[in-house]
Design an enzyme around this catalytic site. Structure first.
Site, PDB file in Angstrom:
ATOM      1  CB  VAL A  25      56.907  51.616  11.333  1.00 41.39           C
ATOM      2  CG1 VAL A  25      56.384  51.891  12.549  1.00 41.39           C
ATOM      3  CG2 VAL A  25      57.536  50.302  11.398  1.00 41.39           C
ATOM      4  CE  LYS A  26      48.443  55.504  10.142  1.00 43.14           C
ATOM      5  NZ  LYS A  26      47.068  55.162   9.588  1.00 43.14           N
ATOM      6  CB  THR A  27      54.995  56.517  13.421  1.00 38.07           C
ATOM      7  OG1 THR A  27      55.069  57.136  14.814  1.00 38.07           O
ATOM      8  CG2 THR A  27      55.913  57.439  12.719  1.00 38.07           C
TER       9      THR A  27
END
Ligand code: 5RP
Length: 301
Positions: free
Chosen positions: A202-204
């Site tokens: 996941v990219k955040t």
């Protein structure tokens, strides 16, 4: 039939060594299938479980973004310093040499522009095209709390289901609309939903307060976007703090390619991600590389 004629009895069976079942240490990924693990190991360096992903996919909704006007000129010299490249298929086919020895994280969602509602995306790349491009992962944008939240989660599900059929992991990118606050509560919600829906990475965004809670609450590796261009010491500080708080790396774009000395900056970021350097030491590294541009031309990872 030389093979049969020379056949010898095998003798190195190491009878006193129990069979080794290799473990896979990447967070939350120990139960994945071999092909998934192999692709993830191309993105996350198995020596430290971290990645420096270079994001150049901005044109899919922004057009010729500052610093990416000529991807064919600007990006190839940076690739030796990255673990992975996040790109659209158009940029990849037109502007990136096919002999690149870096993992490709392929953007698969799109369908809007900066002139319209950003969360209105569709899945734009079929799985067979991703396979043709030898993608190591499929990236899809998810807009939790956005106007098209449901459709974007549907896109994530579709891309993940298709990737799972072929052992290709999914990177969920949490898109944040202008109306949403980038605090730990929101980012924790968005990243956890992505992981529970099946994203493998996941990219955040980084947040100043309680980012370690966001990282701990996400059961798969978290990478941070760089966001808008910051002064170099601040960008390095953000990367350092994110890693210290549990991020598995960065997926950084503008803070590298919009920098005055992109090859120096990507090496400085690398020293934070893989080299355990502090932000202050990484900035010194940046300044010395910037003063000596030839070191950026020839240094290899
Ligand atoms: C767009 C993206 C971009 O790849 C990413 O956010 C860009 O990285 P940066 O913010 O560091 O320029 O996913 O939604």
């Amino acid at each position: 039939m030389a093979d049969i004629e020379n056949l010898q009895d095998g003798k190195n069976f190491y009878l006193d060594v129990p069979h080794r079942n290799p473990t896979f240490e990447l967070k939350g990924c120990g139960s994945l299938e071999w092909g998934m693990k192999n692709r993830l190991a191309r993105i996350f360096d198995p020596r430290d479980g971290r990645t420096l992903m270079l994001a150049i996919d901005h044109g899919y909704f922004q057009g010729p973004t500052t610093g990416l006007e000529r991807i064919d000129v600007v990006i190839p010299p940076l690739l030796p310093f990255a673990d992975a490249l996040m790109s659209t298929r158009g940029a990849l086919r037109s502007s990136i040499p096919a002999d690149v020895q870096r993992a490709i994280v392929l953007r698969t969602s799109g369908g809007q522009s900066i002139l319209k509602e950003l969360s209105n995306e569709l899945v734009a790349v079929d799985i067979d095209d991703a396979i043709r491009l030898n993608a190591s992962a499929l990236a899809v944008q998810v807009y939790i709390g956005g106007v098209h939240e449901h459709e974007s989660i549907r896109n994530l599900s579709r891309v993940t289901n298709e990737g799972n059929r072929y052992g290709i992991p999914t990177l969920a990118v949490t898109g944040v609309g202008k109306e949403l606050t980038r605090d730990a509560r929101y980012l924790g919600l968005a990243t956890r939903i992505c992981a529970e829906m099946g994203a493998h990475v996941v990219k955040t965004y980084f947040c100043e307060k309680d980012f370690e809670r966001v990282a701990a609450g996400c059961p798969v590796p978290l990478v941070i976007a760089g966001g808008k261009k910051l002064p170099e010491p601040e960008a390095l500080q953000m990367a350092y703090r994110a890693i210290q708080a549990g991020a598995a790396g960065v997926d950084m774009g503008r803070n590298i390619f919009q920098c005055e000395a992109p090859a120096a900056m990507i090496q400085a970021v690398r020293s934070v991600v893989h080299g355990q350097e502090t932000a202050a030491r990484a900035y010194e590294h940046y300044l010395s590389l910037k003063a000596e541009p030839r070191s950026c031309e020839y240094a290899q990872r």
